[in-house]
Structure formats: C-alpha cells, structure tokens
Design an enzyme around this catalytic site. Structure first.
Site, PDB file in Angstrom:
ATOM      1  N   CYS A 173       0.133   3.813  68.327  1.00  0.00           N
ATOM      2  CA  CYS A 173      -0.347   3.161  69.515  1.00  0.00           C
ATOM      3  C   CYS A 173       0.551   2.266  70.371  1.00  0.00           C
ATOM      4  CB  CYS A 173      -1.414   2.162  69.080  1.00  0.00           C
ATOM      5  SG  CYS A 173      -2.550   2.860  67.819  1.00  0.00           S
ATOM      6  N   TYR A 214      19.503  13.171  62.991  1.00  0.00           N
ATOM      7  CA  TYR A 214      18.784  12.120  63.487  1.00  0.00           C
ATOM      8  C   TYR A 214      17.372  12.204  63.721  1.00  0.00           C
ATOM      9  CZ  TYR A 214      23.773  10.834  64.102  1.00  0.00           C
ATOM     10  OH  TYR A 214      25.207  10.933  63.762  1.00  0.00           O
TER      11      TYR A 214
HETATM   12  N1  LLP Z   1      31.370   8.376  62.334  1.00  0.00           N
HETATM   13  C1  LLP Z   1      30.848   7.345  62.332  1.00  0.00           C
HETATM   14  C2  LLP Z   1      31.530   6.032  61.945  1.00  0.00           C
HETATM   15  C3  LLP Z   1      29.567   7.189  63.145  1.00  0.00           C
HETATM   16  O1  LLP Z   1      29.109   5.908  63.259  1.00  0.00           O
HETATM   17  C4  LLP Z   1      28.888   8.357  63.366  1.00  0.00           C
HETATM   18  C5  LLP Z   1      27.359   8.105  63.962  1.00  0.00           C
HETATM   19  C6  LLP Z   1      29.350   9.440  63.111  1.00  0.00           C
HETATM   20  C7  LLP Z   1      30.656   9.587  62.341  1.00  0.00           C
HETATM   21  C8  LLP Z   1      28.628  10.942  63.648  1.00  0.00           C
HETATM   22  O2  LLP Z   1      28.732  10.902  64.933  1.00  0.00           O
HETATM   23  P1  LLP Z   1      28.185  12.345  65.525  1.00  0.00           P
HETATM   24  O3  LLP Z   1      29.050  13.478  65.147  1.00  0.00           O
HETATM   25  O4  LLP Z   1      26.621  12.589  64.716  1.00  0.00           O
HETATM   26  O5  LLP Z   1      27.727  12.157  66.831  1.00  0.00           O
HETATM   27  N2  LLP Z   1      20.719   8.061  66.355  1.00  0.00           N
HETATM   28  C9  LLP Z   1      21.436   8.323  67.287  1.00  0.00           C
HETATM   29  C10 LLP Z   1      22.893   8.718  66.949  1.00  0.00           C
HETATM   30  C11 LLP Z   1      23.723   7.632  66.179  1.00  0.00           C
HETATM   31  C12 LLP Z   1      25.022   7.804  65.867  1.00  0.00           C
HETATM   32  C13 LLP Z   1      25.739   6.867  65.129  1.00  0.00           C
HETATM   33  N3  LLP Z   1      26.978   7.109  64.332  1.00  0.00           N
HETATM   34  C14 LLP Z   1      20.736   9.300  68.069  1.00  0.00           C
HETATM   35  O6  LLP Z   1      19.819   9.980  67.455  1.00  0.00           O
HETATM   36  O7  LLP Z   1      21.285  10.318  69.210  1.00  0.00           O
END
Ligand code: LLP
Length: 420
Positions: free
Chosen positions: A344, A372
């Site tokens: 909703c 995610y």
């Molecule tokens: N290292 C640290 C310290 C982080 O905070 C993150 C992600 C990563 C590595 C990995 O980053 P990646 O390679 O996945 O970009 N929920 C959001 C994304 C949040 C990312 C948080 N930190 C989305 O759905 O787009």
C-alpha cells in the site's frame, strides 16, 4: 539485459539448464534465482585481472549474504568484506577463512570488535579516531593486537546516486585524508593496534573509472608521505563500487578497471585488496514474479504482480532501473505497463513504462537482482520473504526456503490480560 548463466531457449528463459517456468511452478513466486556459474565467472574476472599482483578479493557480503553464495566464493579462495558480527558468523558458517576477512563499517559495536578479534580476522578498516582508540582498548583487554587500516575519505565525487556515494567530505564515512598521517602516528603509539594497511571506498554503482583513479592518486601521495616518516604499509584496499549495466549503458569491464588502477602502481609491490559486491553477484540473479491481474485507467496500464517493494526495494528506494522481461515470450499487442506490487504505497513499483505483451498469470523476471535484492527484503505488510534458489547446471538447490506466515510473528506476543 540477460547475462552469463541466463539464456533464452526457443521462447523460454533458462537459468543454466533449468527452465524458469518449471522452477516457478514448483517453488512459487516471488522467487530469487542465482546462477552459480555466473557468480564464479564474475569472481574469476577479478582473479584473472589481478593475477600479476599480490592480492586478495574480499567479496562484500552485504550485496548477497546467502550461505550458498558465500560458500561458492569461499571454495574459490575468496576473502570477505564484512560490516557486522552477523556477517562474520555467516562467513564462518559458509566455510570462509577468518584470516581473509576485512571488517568495514562506520560504527562497529564493541561486541562485534571482540568477536572479530577472537576470530582472528585479517584487518579492521577503522573509520575514526574514536574508533581507533576504542578498538585498541578492547584489544588490550582481550590480550590481542588488532591489525588495522585507516579508511580515508579522499573527497572524490563518485558521480553515483547520492544515497550510495561515500567518498565526499560531507559523507559520514572515513577519515579526512588530511588528518590521516596524524592518526597513523597515534596508531603506532597505541598498544592494541598495529597499522598494516590503508583503505577507501568511495561509493557504489560507479559507471566510470575516473573517480577510482583520482582516489588512488590521492592515496599514493599519502602512502609516500607516510613512507618518508618510516611508516610502511603492507596492503592497499581500494574498496568496491564498480557498477554493472542494468540496461544498455556502457560500463567499464573488470579488466579495464583493474588495469587502470594497477597501471598507477607499477614498481610498487604493495598487496592489493578489493571489496567488490555488486559486480560479482548482481547479474547472476533474477527475481521471478507472476502477474496477478491487469488494470487500466484512463492514463495508465498497471500490471499487478505478486512481488513488491518489500521483496526488491531498489526501484522504490533509489529509483533504480532494472530490466523486466517475460519468462516466456508471447505474441500479441504490446503496451506500456507500470509493473507494481500489492504493497500500500505509491512508491511500490518494480518498473515504470515497460513495453511488454502481458496477460494475467504471466511470469516475469526482474534481472540484475542478485545484488542488494533479497538482503534488503523486509516483511512490510506482513509479507513473508521469498525463497532463494541456486542453480548449479541442471540442479536447482533451494538455498533458503520461503518464509512462512507463522515465522512472521515468531518472537512476538500479545500483552498478558490486563489486571482488572
Ligand atoms: N566496501 C564497502 C565498505 C561498502 O560500503 C560497500 C557497499 C562495498 C564494499 C561494496 O560495494 P559494491 O561493489 O557492491 O558497489 N544498496 C545499494 C548499494 C549500497 C552499497 C553499500 N556499500 C544499492 O542497492 O544500490
């Protein structure tokens, strides 16, 4: 955008050798489906690109923390980037090695610090002076020395969604790069910590290499300044953040990204750590959802599907675009649909203005849902969270069963009857 691990055979979408229509009939919807092959290939792209350097790839557990995903990666020798004691226990339960774990996070609890010290992790990525002192005190109490790196905030614009940009001065993350030398000096004087590295992470879903190389340049200036003072570091952790193409957008490859960074490190034998999350699992997963009914108003056509923002929140939270494709292609008249869920809220949509040929009962796949996705699912509107399947060639393993209704209120209770 269909990737490694997913392909169309005749009209129907398959994950490896599994027909997704059959899979949804057996296990119901909404359903997350991951391809083991796609995860392994994505991880191996990093291994291959880094083969010439001392390195450790620490998969960012938060992107998809299902035990089966962690276990596949642990078997390939991966390290892990964690942000909580819960993630630490998951990694250990999945067969990951504590000595290959780095602990990130802007606010680690004392209990989590203790737990990670006891487990013997590779490094704590420290995010503030207060945390440095707190960790040192806890390590002394435990008769341990915590290996640390400082997460510096390089003040670089990652040019991504503001909610997932982390390397700017006004973000809560990291230590101002200008203050880092003083904090390394302090760390050397503390008994409970031993500085072994330097760390950064500037954001997620980055679509160009420039911000990464700009960051590295700033870090190298700092590393050289530290060396002049006699502070030598064993590793350089460049975080995660490489984006994936959810649609047809151009995206640097893992090889281009790593090559651009290692080119700046010629002649420097420092071990490299990366913390990729999304670029390993996003395109290795889809979420299946079934069309319950169709509804047209004067201005709009709505496809009402059985998955909602509680199952996959990225479209609602970041206005993120993920492709939505029919599992079985059909003939007929296509229309522009808003694909919306039963929750909703007007923000409850999976996609807007999607040109699709639809009938009630059709099965749709939201692609790019491996990162995610399930990890950000909630029980909002008392909706049980979906099941998760890992496909390994011709076998579909249920790697998490669908939540039941009674699980929704397990742990809750009514008030005892009021005393009259
Ligand atoms: N290292 C640290 C310290 C982080 O905070 C993150 C992600 C990563 C590595 C990995 O980053 P990646 O390679 O996945 O970009 N929920 C959001 C994304 C949040 C990312 C948080 N930190 C989305 O759905 O787009």
């Amino acid at each position: 955008m269909i990737e490694d691990g997913f392909e169309r055979r005749a009209q129907t979408l398959f994950c490896e050798s599994i027909n997704l229509e059959h899979l949804a009939s057996t296990h119901g919807t909404p359903l997350y489906v991951y391809s083991r092959r796609a995860i392994e290939r994505a991880y191996m792209r990093y291994e291959t690109a880094l083969a010439a350097r001392r390195h450790l790839i620490c998969y960012a557990v938060k992107a998809n923390s299902n035990l089966a995903v962690l276990n596949c990666l642990a078997r390939l020798g991966a390290g892990f980037d964690i942000v909580s004691g819960g993630e630490l226990e998951r990694v250990i339960a999945a067969g990951g090695e504590p000595s290959k774990i780095v602990f990130s996070g802007v606010c680690k609890s004392p209990e989590d610090m203790r737990q990670a010290l006891t487990a013997g992790i590779r490094c704590f990525n420290v995010e503030s002076a207060a945390e440095l002192h707190q960790l040192s005190a806890i390590a002394c109490e435990e008769n341990k020395i915590a290996p640390i790196s400082l997460r510096v905030n390089p003040d670089v614009d990652a040019r991504t969604h503001p909610y997932i940009s982390t390397g700017l001065k006004d973000n809560k993350f990291g230590i101002d790069i200008a203050l880092a030398p003083e904090l390394y000096r302090q760390a050397l004087l503390l008994e409970g910590v031993h500085p072994i590295g330097i760390d950064c992470h500037i954001g997620s879903q980055l679509q160009s290499i420039g911000p990464f190389t700009d960051t590295l340049e700033r870090l190298l200036v700092l590393i050289e300044a530290l060396e002049q003072e006699g502070i030598t570091l064993e590793h350089l952790d460049l975080g995660g953040g490489l984006g994936v193409a959810y649609g047809n957008e151009a995206m640097p490859s893992v090889k281009d990204y790593i090559d651009a960074l290692t080119a700046k490190l010629t002649g420097r034998d420092i071990a490299l750590i990366f913390e990729p999350g999304r670029s390993i699992v996003a395109m290795a997963g889809i979420m299946l959802t079934r069309v319950n009914s169709l509804k047209s108003t004067q201005d709009k056509h709505f496809a009402l599907v059985d998955a909602a923002m509680n199952d996959l929140i990225r479209p609602a939270l970041y206005s993120a675009w993920q492709d939505i494709v029919p599992v079985t292609q059909r003939e007929g008249e296509s229309r522009r649909w808003d694909v919306v869920g039963p929750v909703c809220e007007t923000g409850d949509f999976l996609g807007k203005d999607r040109q699709l040929i639809l009938s009630p009962g059709d099965l749709l796949a939201v692609t790019g849902a491996g990162a995610y996705g399930f990890v950000m699912a909630s029980n909002y509107n008392s909706r049980p969270r979906p099941a998760e399947i890992m496909v390994d060639n011709d076998t579909a393993h249920v790697v998490r069963t669908r939540e039941t209704r009674s699980q929704l209120w397990a742990g809750e209770q009514c008030l005892p009857e009021a005393i009259q």
